[in-house]
Design an enzyme around this catalytic site. Structure first.
Site, PDB file in Angstrom:
ATOM      1  N   GLU A  78       0.823  -1.221   0.000  1.00 53.64           N
ATOM      2  CA  GLU A  78       0.000   0.000   0.000  1.00 53.64           C
ATOM      3  C   GLU A  78       0.853   1.266   0.000  1.00 53.64           C
ATOM      4  O   GLU A  78       1.712   1.435   0.874  1.00 53.64           O
ATOM      5  CB  GLU A  78      -0.921  -0.014   1.237  1.00 53.64           C
ATOM      6  N   LYS A 115      -7.046  -0.705  11.762  1.00 52.97           N
ATOM      7  CA  LYS A 115      -6.462  -1.154  10.482  1.00 52.97           C
ATOM      8  C   LYS A 115      -5.269  -0.266  10.135  1.00 52.97           C
ATOM      9  O   LYS A 115      -4.242  -0.728   9.650  1.00 52.97           O
ATOM     10  CB  LYS A 115      -7.520  -1.119   9.371  1.00 52.97           C
ATOM     11  N   HIS A 121      -2.411  10.224  -0.689  1.00 52.10           N
ATOM     12  CA  HIS A 121      -2.511   8.972  -1.434  1.00 52.10           C
ATOM     13  C   HIS A 121      -2.519   9.209  -2.939  1.00 52.10           C
ATOM     14  O   HIS A 121      -2.142   8.347  -3.700  1.00 52.10           O
ATOM     15  CB  HIS A 121      -3.840   8.263  -1.090  1.00 52.10           C
ATOM     16  N   ASP A 126       4.538 -14.199  11.855  1.00 51.65           N
ATOM     17  CA  ASP A 126       3.185 -14.644  11.499  1.00 51.65           C
ATOM     18  C   ASP A 126       2.209 -13.485  11.694  1.00 51.65           C
ATOM     19  O   ASP A 126       1.796 -13.200  12.814  1.00 51.65           O
ATOM     20  CB  ASP A 126       2.833 -15.834  12.407  1.00 51.65           C
TER      21      ASP A 126
HETATM   22  P1  NAD Z   1       9.873 -22.964  16.542  1.00 56.03           P
HETATM   23  O1  NAD Z   1       9.254 -24.169  17.175  1.00 56.03           O
HETATM   24  O2  NAD Z   1      10.361 -23.062  15.145  1.00 56.03           O
HETATM   25  O3  NAD Z   1      11.097 -22.441  17.453  1.00 56.03           O
HETATM   26  C1  NAD Z   1      11.001 -22.275  18.834  1.00 56.03           C
HETATM   27  C2  NAD Z   1      11.989 -23.191  19.526  1.00 56.03           C
HETATM   28  O4  NAD Z   1      13.307 -22.686  19.331  1.00 56.03           O
HETATM   29  C3  NAD Z   1      11.791 -23.245  21.018  1.00 56.03           C
HETATM   30  O5  NAD Z   1      10.803 -24.181  21.343  1.00 56.03           O
HETATM   31  C4  NAD Z   1      13.193 -23.613  21.520  1.00 56.03           C
HETATM   32  O6  NAD Z   1      13.344 -24.998  21.555  1.00 56.03           O
HETATM   33  C5  NAD Z   1      14.118 -23.054  20.440  1.00 56.03           C
HETATM   34  N1  NAD Z   1      14.908 -21.880  20.871  1.00 56.03           N
HETATM   35  C6  NAD Z   1      16.233 -21.686  20.705  1.00 56.03           C
HETATM   36  N2  NAD Z   1      16.632 -20.506  21.209  1.00 56.03           N
HETATM   37  C7  NAD Z   1      15.553 -19.911  21.722  1.00 56.03           C
HETATM   38  C8  NAD Z   1      15.323 -18.652  22.387  1.00 56.03           C
HETATM   39  N3  NAD Z   1      16.307 -17.760  22.629  1.00 56.03           N
HETATM   40  N4  NAD Z   1      14.057 -18.354  22.750  1.00 56.03           N
HETATM   41  C9  NAD Z   1      13.044 -19.215  22.518  1.00 56.03           C
HETATM   42  N5  NAD Z   1      13.210 -20.414  21.921  1.00 56.03           N
HETATM   43  C10 NAD Z   1      14.453 -20.771  21.510  1.00 56.03           C
HETATM   44  O7  NAD Z   1       8.927 -21.715  16.574  1.00 56.03           O
HETATM   45  P2  NAD Z   1       7.672 -21.270  17.438  1.00 56.03           P
HETATM   46  O8  NAD Z   1       7.928 -19.832  17.730  1.00 56.03           O
HETATM   47  O9  NAD Z   1       7.373 -22.163  18.583  1.00 56.03           O
HETATM   48  O10 NAD Z   1       6.478 -21.388  16.371  1.00 56.03           O
HETATM   49  C11 NAD Z   1       6.250 -20.381  15.421  1.00 56.03           C
HETATM   50  C12 NAD Z   1       5.540 -20.939  14.187  1.00 56.03           C
HETATM   51  O11 NAD Z   1       4.321 -21.576  14.543  1.00 56.03           O
HETATM   52  C13 NAD Z   1       5.184 -19.866  13.216  1.00 56.03           C
HETATM   53  O12 NAD Z   1       5.638 -20.257  11.945  1.00 56.03           O
HETATM   54  C14 NAD Z   1       3.646 -19.848  13.237  1.00 56.03           C
HETATM   55  O13 NAD Z   1       3.139 -19.442  11.989  1.00 56.03           O
HETATM   56  C15 NAD Z   1       3.319 -21.269  13.567  1.00 56.03           C
HETATM   57  N6  NAD Z   1       1.992 -21.583  14.135  1.00 56.03           N
HETATM   58  C16 NAD Z   1       1.109 -20.635  14.572  1.00 56.03           C
HETATM   59  C17 NAD Z   1      -0.116 -21.018  15.114  1.00 56.03           C
HETATM   60  C18 NAD Z   1      -1.046 -19.943  15.619  1.00 56.03           C
HETATM   61  O14 NAD Z   1      -0.687 -18.773  15.657  1.00 56.03           O
HETATM   62  N7  NAD Z   1      -2.296 -20.264  16.046  1.00 56.03           N
HETATM   63  C19 NAD Z   1      -0.437 -22.360  15.238  1.00 56.03           C
HETATM   64  C20 NAD Z   1       0.480 -23.318  14.819  1.00 56.03           C
HETATM   65  C21 NAD Z   1       1.708 -22.921  14.275  1.00 56.03           C
END
Ligand code: NAD
Length: 435
Positions: free
Chosen positions: A82, A274, A388, A290
Site C-alpha cells: 500500500e 487497520k 494517497h 506470522d
Molecule cells: P519454533 O518451534 O520453530 O522455534 C522455537 C523453539 O526454538 C523453542 O521451542 C526452543 O526450543 C528453540 N529456541 C532456541 N533458542 C531460543 C530462544 N532464545 N528463545 C526461545 N526459543 C528458543 O517456533 P515457534 O515460535 O514455537 O512457532 C512459530 C511458528 O508456529 C510460526 O511459523 C507460526 O506461523 C506457527 N503456528 C502458529 C499457530 C497460531 O498462531 N495459532 C499455530 C500453529 C503454528
C-alpha cells in the site's frame, strides 16, 4: 553507529539506497544482499517452507526512517503493497523524534496454551483436582522443551476456566502459561499442551479435546508512547494553488477528536486499528513473522471489554503537547518459524540490530503508533486522499498501460484534474501527442 536520519533517501536509486543503508547501519553491503532477491528468498528455500511451491510472491520492501526507540536509532524494514504507509510512518517518526522518540516496553513473553476438557462428571471437583496438582503439572510442562528452558523460558503457571455457556453445554479449559523467550511460541506451546493432556485426563477423568495456543496473547503485551511537541504539528496544507495553514493546537485537537471517535464507535475503531496494523504488519512480514497471529491478537484484544475499541489513546500532556500510546499483544519471534530460514527476514533483523523478541516487539509497536498518527493527522486536516493521490495515480497509470516517462505525465494530469480512474488514464494515453 546507526543513524535513522537519511535525508534525501527517496531521491536515490535502489542500489544507492542499499549502499547508504548499509553504511548508516554499520553493516557491509553483503549483509543486506538478500534484499536484492525477488521477495528476499530463492525458490529452493521457499520449496522447504510450504507445500506445492510453484513460485515466490514479491512485495515491495521499504525503509521506515527517523525512528528512535528507547533512545536508539533504528532503520525499520517494512514490507507492504500500500502506498503512503512507509512515508507516513517516517514523517511521524520525525515528529516523535523532536519529543525524544518512542518509549517502548514489553511484558514477559508469556503465551497461553489451551486444553479443552470434555466429558467430565463433576466440573467443580475436576477443577479443584487440577489446581491441587498444579505444581506437579507445571513442573512436568517445564521439562518439555530443554532448549527453551536453557534460554530462561518454560512453564510459569496453570489456570482452570469454567466455560458455562457454550452450544455443547459446560466444560473446563486449562490454560498453560508458557514463557517462550525469543520464539513466537506456537510450536513450543502446542507441543507442551499435547504432552500435558494425558495427565489432565488422568486427573479429571475427562477427555482432552483441543490442545492449541490462544492468539489472544494478552499476557504478552507491547506498549509504546510518544510525545509530539505541539509546535511540530503546525503545517501548511496545499490544495492546488491554495494554501491552508494549520496551527499545532488545531492539529493536536483534531487528532484527539479523531481518536475519540474510534474510542467510542466500533465502525470507526475497525478502520483506526487497520491503520495501526498497516505499520505493524509491514514490520511483522519483513521479519518473517506470522502476521495472521498478530492480527488475530490485536483485534481480539481491542474487543476485550466486550465492545470493540481503539488500540491506541491520544491526549495532551500538561504542557499542551500531543501524547499518544499504543498497547497490544505482540507474539513475534527472532528465533523459529520463518525468521531464521528466510534470508530477507534475517537481513531485516540484522538491519535493525535486534537480538531479542522483546526489542523487535518494541520497534513494531512504535511503528504502529507512528502509523496511527499519520492517518489521524491526515484525516483531521487535509483528508487522506491528498497524500494517497499521486502514488495511487501512478499505479492507475501503470494499470492503464503507461510506461517510462508517461507514468508520471499521466499521473500528474489525473491529479491536476482530480479524476483518478483507469478510463481517464487510457484516454490521456491515447490523446494526440501522447501516442
Ligand atoms: P519454533 O518451534 O520453530 O522455534 C522455537 C523453539 O526454538 C523453542 O521451542 C526452543 O526450543 C528453540 N529456541 C532456541 N533458542 C531460543 C530462544 N532464545 N528463545 C526461545 N526459543 C528458543 O517456533 P515457534 O515460535 O514455537 O512457532 C512459530 C511458528 O508456529 C510460526 O511459523 C507460526 O506461523 C506457527 N503456528 C502458529 C499457530 C497460531 O498462531 N495459532 C499455530 C500453529 C503454528
Amino acid at each position: 553507529m546507526t543513524t535513522s536520519r537519511l535525508p534525501g533517501f527517496y531521491n536515490l536509486s535502489i542500489n544507492e539506497r542499499l549502499a547508504r543503508l548499509a553504511e548508516a547501519a554499520g553493516l557491509s553491503p553483503d549483509d543486506l544482499s538478500a534484499f536484492r532477491f525477488e521477495g528476499g528468498i530463492d525458490a529452493d528455500a521457499a520449496n522447504h517452507m510450504i507445500e506445492n511451491v510453484v513460485g515466490i510472491h514479491g512485495l515491495p520492501l521499504g525503509i521506515g526512517l527517523n525512528f528512535m526507540v528507547n533512545g536508539r536509532d533504528v532503520l525499520v524494514p517494512m514490507t507492504i503493497e500500500e502506498p503512503s504507509v512507509v512515508a507516513g510512518a517516517s514523517f511521524m517518526a520525525k515528529l516523535a523524534r523532536a519529543g525524544g522518540g518512542f518509549r517502548a516496553s514489553t511484558t514477559e513473553p508469556l503465551m497461553i496454551g489451551q486444553m479443552q476438557v470434555l466429558d467430565i462428571a463433576n466440573l467443580q471437583k475436576a477443577q479443584a483436582a487440577i489446581l491441587n496438582k498444579k505444581a506437579e503439572l507445571i513442573a512436568e510442562a517445564d521439562q518439555i522443551d530443554p532448549v527453551l528452558k536453557k534460554f530462561g523460558g518454560g512453564a510459569r503457571d496453570l489456570e482452570v476456566r469454567l466455560i458455562e455457556d457454550s452450544p455443547i453445554g459446560e466444560f473446563l479449559v486449562v490454560h498453560l502459561i508458557y514463557d517462550v523467550r525469543d520464539a513466537m511460541g506456537a510450536n513450543a506451546v502446542n507441543t507442551a499442551c499435547e504432552k500435558l493432556a494425558p495427565h489432565i485426563e488422568q486427573i479429571t477423568g475427562g477427555r482432552v479435546h483441543l490442545r492449541i495456543l490462544s492468539n489472544l496473547a494478552d499476557r504478552r503485551l507491547a506498549r509504546a508512547e510518544c510525545t509530539i511537541p505541539v509546535d511540530e504539528l503546525a503545517f501548511n496544507a496545499r490544495d492546488g494553488s491554495e494554501t491552508r495553514p494549520y496551527t499545532g493546537e488545531q492539529v493536536r485537537d483534531g487528532v484527539i477528536e479523531a481518536w475519540a471517535f474510534a474510542a467510542a464507535d466500533p465502525y470507526r475503531a475497525a478502520t483506526h486499528n487497520k491503520g495501526i496494523m498497516n505499520g505493524v504488519d509491514a514490520v511483522v512480514i519483513a521479519t518473517g513473522n506470522d502476521w495472521r497471529a498478530i492480527e488475530a491478537g490485536a483485534h481480539a484484544y481491542a474487543a476485550r471489554s466486550g465492545r470493540y475499541t481503539s488500540l491506541s489513546t491520544w491526549g495532551k500532556d500538561e504542557y499542551g503537547n500531543l501524547a499518544g500510546s499504543l498497547e497490544m499483544p505482540m507474539a513475534v519471534g527472532t528465533i523459529g518459524g520463518a525468521t531464521k530460514v528466510h534470508p530477507g527476514a534475517k537481513a531485516a533483523l540484522k538491519l535493525m540490530g535486534v537480538k531479542t523478541a522483546a526489542e523487535l516487539a518494541e520497534i513494531i509497536v512504535s511503528v504502529g503508533l507512528a502509523q496511527n498518527l499519520a492517518a489521524l493527522r491526515a484525516l483531521a486536516t487535509e483528508g487522506i486522499q491528498r497524500g494517497h493521490m499521486s502514488l495511487h495515480a501512478r499505479q492507475v497509470a501503470i494499470a492503464a498501460g503507461a510506461t517510462g516517462d508517461m507514468i508520471e505525465k499521466v499521473a500528474a494530469q489525473m491529479v491536476a484534474e482530480k479524476t483518478i480512474r483507469i478510463d481517464r488514464a487510457e484516454e490521456i494515453l491515447k490523446s494526440p501527442g501522447n501516442r
